[in-house]
Write a protein that holds these residues in place. Structure first.
Motif, short mmCIF file in Angstrom:
data_model
loop_
_atom_site.label_atom_id
_atom_site.label_comp_id
_atom_site.label_asym_id
_atom_site.label_seq_id
_atom_site.Cartn_x
_atom_site.Cartn_y
_atom_site.Cartn_z
N VAL A 1 -7.12 -2.12 -2.53
CA VAL A 1 -6.71 -2.57 -3.86
C VAL A 1 -5.47 -3.44 -3.69
O VAL A 1 -4.53 -3.04 -3.01
CB VAL A 1 -6.36 -1.37 -4.77
CG1 VAL A 1 -5.86 -1.84 -6.13
CG2 VAL A 1 -7.53 -0.43 -4.92
N LEU A 2 -5.49 -4.63 -4.29
CA LEU A 2 -4.31 -5.49 -4.33
C LEU A 2 -3.81 -5.54 -5.76
O LEU A 2 -4.56 -5.86 -6.68
CB LEU A 2 -4.63 -6.90 -3.85
CG LEU A 2 -5.00 -7.04 -2.37
CD1 LEU A 2 -5.34 -8.48 -2.05
CD2 LEU A 2 -3.86 -6.58 -1.49
N ILE A 3 -2.54 -5.20 -5.96
CA ILE A 3 -1.92 -5.24 -7.28
C ILE A 3 -0.85 -6.33 -7.22
O ILE A 3 0.20 -6.14 -6.61
CB ILE A 3 -1.33 -3.88 -7.67
CG1 ILE A 3 -2.41 -2.80 -7.59
CG2 ILE A 3 -0.71 -3.96 -9.06
CD1 ILE A 3 -1.90 -1.39 -7.80
N PRO A 4 -1.13 -7.50 -7.84
CA PRO A 4 -0.23 -8.65 -7.73
C PRO A 4 0.87 -8.66 -8.80
O PRO A 4 0.83 -7.86 -9.75
CB PRO A 4 -1.17 -9.82 -7.94
CG PRO A 4 -2.17 -9.28 -8.92
CD PRO A 4 -2.36 -7.83 -8.53
N SER A 5 1.78 -9.57 -8.64
CA SER A 5 2.79 -9.92 -9.65
C SER A 5 3.73 -8.79 -10.04
O SER A 5 4.15 -8.68 -11.18
CB SER A 5 2.11 -10.47 -10.91
OG SER A 5 1.29 -11.56 -10.59
N LEU A 6 4.08 -7.96 -9.07
CA LEU A 6 5.03 -6.87 -9.35
C LEU A 6 6.46 -7.36 -9.11
O LEU A 6 6.70 -8.15 -8.21
CB LEU A 6 4.75 -5.67 -8.45
CG LEU A 6 3.40 -4.98 -8.68
CD1 LEU A 6 3.17 -3.92 -7.62
CD2 LEU A 6 3.33 -4.39 -10.07
N SER A 7 7.37 -6.89 -9.89
CA SER A 7 8.77 -7.21 -9.71
C SER A 7 9.27 -6.53 -8.43
O SER A 7 8.70 -5.53 -7.98
CB SER A 7 9.59 -6.79 -10.92
OG SER A 7 9.27 -5.46 -11.28
N GLN A 8 10.34 -7.06 -7.86
CA GLN A 8 10.86 -6.55 -6.60
C GLN A 8 11.75 -5.33 -6.86
O GLN A 8 12.97 -5.44 -6.92
CB GLN A 8 11.61 -7.65 -5.87
CG GLN A 8 10.70 -8.78 -5.46
CD GLN A 8 11.39 -9.82 -4.63
OE1 GLN A 8 12.48 -9.62 -4.10
NE2 GLN A 8 10.74 -10.95 -4.46
#
Length: 178
Positions: free
Chosen positions: A168-175
Protein backbone atom coordinates in the motif's frame (compact mmCIF):
# COMPACT_ATOMS: atom_id res chain seq x y z
CA UNK A 1 10.24 9.78 1.57
CA UNK A 2 9.82 10.04 -2.18
CA UNK A 3 10.23 13.32 -4.02
CA UNK A 4 8.99 14.04 -7.51
CA UNK A 5 9.92 16.86 -9.85
CA UNK A 6 6.81 18.95 -10.33
CA UNK A 7 5.63 20.03 -13.74
CA UNK A 8 5.75 23.81 -13.70
CA UNK A 9 5.18 26.48 -16.29
CA UNK A 10 8.84 27.27 -17.04
CA UNK A 11 7.92 30.20 -19.29
CA UNK A 12 6.66 32.13 -16.29
CA UNK A 13 9.46 34.01 -14.53
CA UNK A 14 7.31 35.27 -11.68
CA UNK A 15 4.02 34.17 -10.25
CA UNK A 16 1.11 36.32 -11.25
CA UNK A 17 -1.03 36.29 -8.15
CA UNK A 18 -4.47 37.53 -8.99
CA UNK A 19 -5.98 40.01 -6.57
CA UNK A 20 -9.56 39.37 -7.55
CA UNK A 21 -12.43 39.10 -5.13
CA UNK A 22 -13.29 35.54 -4.23
CA UNK A 23 -16.86 36.54 -3.50
CA UNK A 24 -20.03 35.83 -5.35
CA UNK A 25 -19.56 36.18 -9.11
CA UNK A 26 -22.14 37.02 -11.75
CA UNK A 27 -24.14 33.99 -12.70
CA UNK A 28 -23.62 32.15 -9.41
CA UNK A 29 -26.63 30.73 -7.61
CA UNK A 30 -27.62 32.54 -4.42
CA UNK A 31 -25.66 31.19 -1.45
CA UNK A 32 -22.96 29.61 -3.65
CA UNK A 33 -19.44 30.94 -4.20
CA UNK A 34 -16.89 30.74 -6.98
CA UNK A 35 -13.51 30.16 -5.33
CA UNK A 36 -10.49 31.08 -7.46
CA UNK A 37 -6.86 30.89 -6.30
CA UNK A 38 -3.36 29.71 -7.28
CA UNK A 39 -0.76 26.99 -6.56
CA UNK A 40 2.93 27.93 -6.55
CA UNK A 41 6.12 25.89 -6.19
CA UNK A 42 7.65 26.52 -2.74
CA UNK A 43 10.06 29.45 -2.41
CA UNK A 44 10.48 29.69 -6.21
CA UNK A 45 6.87 30.82 -6.43
CA UNK A 46 6.52 29.45 -9.98
CA UNK A 47 2.99 28.48 -11.08
CA UNK A 48 2.38 24.72 -11.02
CA UNK A 49 0.52 23.07 -13.89
CA UNK A 50 -1.58 19.98 -13.14
CA UNK A 51 -1.56 20.10 -9.33
CA UNK A 52 -4.68 18.60 -7.79
CA UNK A 53 -6.45 20.97 -5.39
CA UNK A 54 -8.70 19.38 -2.76
CA UNK A 55 -11.67 21.08 -1.11
CA UNK A 56 -12.93 19.36 2.05
CA UNK A 57 -15.88 20.48 4.16
CA UNK A 58 -14.86 20.86 7.82
CA UNK A 59 -16.64 18.94 10.59
CA UNK A 60 -17.84 16.24 8.22
CA UNK A 61 -18.14 12.59 9.16
CA UNK A 62 -15.16 10.35 8.50
CA UNK A 63 -17.11 8.48 5.81
CA UNK A 64 -18.37 11.48 3.82
CA UNK A 65 -16.43 12.21 0.62
CA UNK A 66 -14.39 15.28 -0.26
CA UNK A 67 -16.43 18.08 -1.79
CA UNK A 68 -14.32 18.32 -4.94
CA UNK A 69 -10.92 18.00 -6.60
CA UNK A 70 -9.78 20.24 -9.48
CA UNK A 71 -6.52 20.65 -11.41
CA UNK A 72 -4.49 23.79 -11.91
CA UNK A 73 -3.91 25.38 -15.32
CA UNK A 74 -0.58 26.62 -16.78
CA UNK A 75 -0.70 29.69 -14.51
CA UNK A 76 -1.21 27.47 -11.45
CA UNK A 77 -4.77 28.72 -11.11
CA UNK A 78 -7.89 26.77 -10.22
CA UNK A 79 -11.58 27.44 -9.66
CA UNK A 80 -14.22 25.72 -7.55
CA UNK A 81 -17.68 26.60 -8.89
CA UNK A 82 -20.89 26.72 -6.84
CA UNK A 83 -19.37 26.17 -3.38
CA UNK A 84 -22.11 25.82 -0.74
CA UNK A 85 -22.04 27.92 2.43
CA UNK A 86 -19.89 26.42 5.18
CA UNK A 87 -16.33 25.99 6.42
CA UNK A 88 -13.73 24.20 4.26
CA UNK A 89 -10.11 23.10 4.23
CA UNK A 90 -8.19 23.51 0.98
CA UNK A 91 -4.82 22.01 -0.07
CA UNK A 92 -2.92 20.92 -3.17
CA UNK A 93 -0.88 17.85 -4.10
CA UNK A 94 1.31 16.83 -7.02
CA UNK A 95 3.52 13.77 -7.08
CA UNK A 96 5.75 13.97 -4.00
CA UNK A 97 4.62 17.50 -3.13
CA UNK A 98 1.90 18.89 -0.86
CA UNK A 99 0.86 22.39 0.19
CA UNK A 100 0.37 21.70 3.92
CA UNK A 101 3.27 21.30 6.30
CA UNK A 102 1.32 19.45 8.99
CA UNK A 103 -1.80 17.33 9.22
CA UNK A 104 -4.89 19.49 8.89
CA UNK A 105 -2.56 22.50 8.52
CA UNK A 106 -4.54 23.88 5.62
CA UNK A 107 -5.99 27.33 4.98
CA UNK A 108 -9.52 27.75 6.22
CA UNK A 109 -12.14 28.95 3.77
CA UNK A 110 -15.55 30.15 4.92
CA UNK A 111 -18.42 30.70 2.51
CA UNK A 112 -21.22 32.76 4.07
CA UNK A 113 -24.94 32.14 3.54
CA UNK A 114 -25.00 34.87 0.89
CA UNK A 115 -22.19 33.15 -1.07
CA UNK A 116 -19.41 35.56 -0.12
CA UNK A 117 -15.90 34.71 0.97
CA UNK A 118 -13.08 37.11 1.72
CA UNK A 119 -10.25 34.56 1.81
CA UNK A 120 -7.32 35.11 -0.50
CA UNK A 121 -5.75 31.72 -1.11
CA UNK A 122 -2.30 30.96 -2.52
CA UNK A 123 -1.02 27.42 -1.91
CA UNK A 124 2.76 26.70 -1.91
CA UNK A 125 3.94 23.14 -2.68
CA UNK A 126 6.69 21.56 -0.54
CA UNK A 127 8.16 18.02 -0.38
CA UNK A 128 5.78 15.41 1.07
CA UNK A 129 6.22 11.94 2.49
CA UNK A 130 4.90 8.72 0.96
CA UNK A 131 4.14 5.94 3.44
CA UNK A 132 4.83 2.45 2.05
CA UNK A 133 3.19 -0.41 3.94
CA UNK A 134 3.62 -4.15 3.23
CA UNK A 135 0.96 -6.44 4.66
CA UNK A 136 1.77 -10.12 5.35
CA UNK A 137 -0.23 -13.01 6.77
CA UNK A 138 0.94 -13.95 10.27
CA UNK A 139 0.02 -17.55 9.45
CA UNK A 140 1.54 -18.11 5.99
CA UNK A 141 4.04 -15.24 5.82
CA UNK A 142 2.68 -14.44 2.34
CA UNK A 143 1.64 -10.95 1.18
CA UNK A 144 -2.06 -10.24 1.67
CA UNK A 145 -3.65 -9.11 -1.57
CA UNK A 146 -6.48 -6.57 -1.11
CA UNK A 147 -5.72 -6.10 2.59
CA UNK A 148 -7.05 -2.84 4.03
CA UNK A 149 -4.77 -0.37 5.79
CA UNK A 150 -6.46 2.28 7.93
CA UNK A 151 -5.01 5.73 8.58
CA UNK A 152 -7.48 7.41 10.96
CA UNK A 153 -7.51 11.17 11.41
CA UNK A 154 -6.02 11.71 7.98
CA UNK A 155 -7.00 14.32 5.41
CA UNK A 156 -5.74 12.15 2.51
CA UNK A 157 -8.18 9.29 3.11
CA UNK A 158 -8.82 6.70 5.77
CA UNK A 159 -8.80 3.33 4.02
CA UNK A 160 -6.19 2.13 1.52
CA UNK A 161 -6.16 -1.21 -0.33
CA UNK A 162 -3.07 -3.35 -0.84
CA UNK A 163 -2.05 -4.45 -4.32
CA UNK A 164 -1.43 -8.09 -5.37
CA UNK A 165 1.91 -7.99 -3.48
CA UNK A 166 0.36 -6.72 -0.25
CA UNK A 167 1.83 -3.23 -0.80
CA UNK A 168 0.00 0.00 0.00
CA UNK A 169 1.35 3.44 -0.92
CA UNK A 170 -0.16 6.40 0.93
CA UNK A 171 0.98 9.61 -0.80
CA UNK A 172 0.99 13.30 0.10
CA UNK A 173 1.58 13.01 3.84
CA UNK A 174 3.03 15.91 5.77
CA UNK A 175 6.52 15.41 7.23
CA UNK A 176 5.51 14.39 10.77
CA UNK A 177 4.67 11.25 12.76
CA UNK A 178 1.77 9.20 11.40
Amino acid sequence: QENAEPFVDAASEAASVQDESLGKQAGQAAGHARVHAQVLLGADERPVLGAVVHLLRRNRSQDSPKVADVQTDAQGQFVFEGVDPGEYRIWATQGGLVSRKKRYGTPALTVSEDGLTSASIVLHLHPACVLRVRVFSSITGQPLERAQVFLPWSDVGHTFSADENGVVLIPSLSQESW
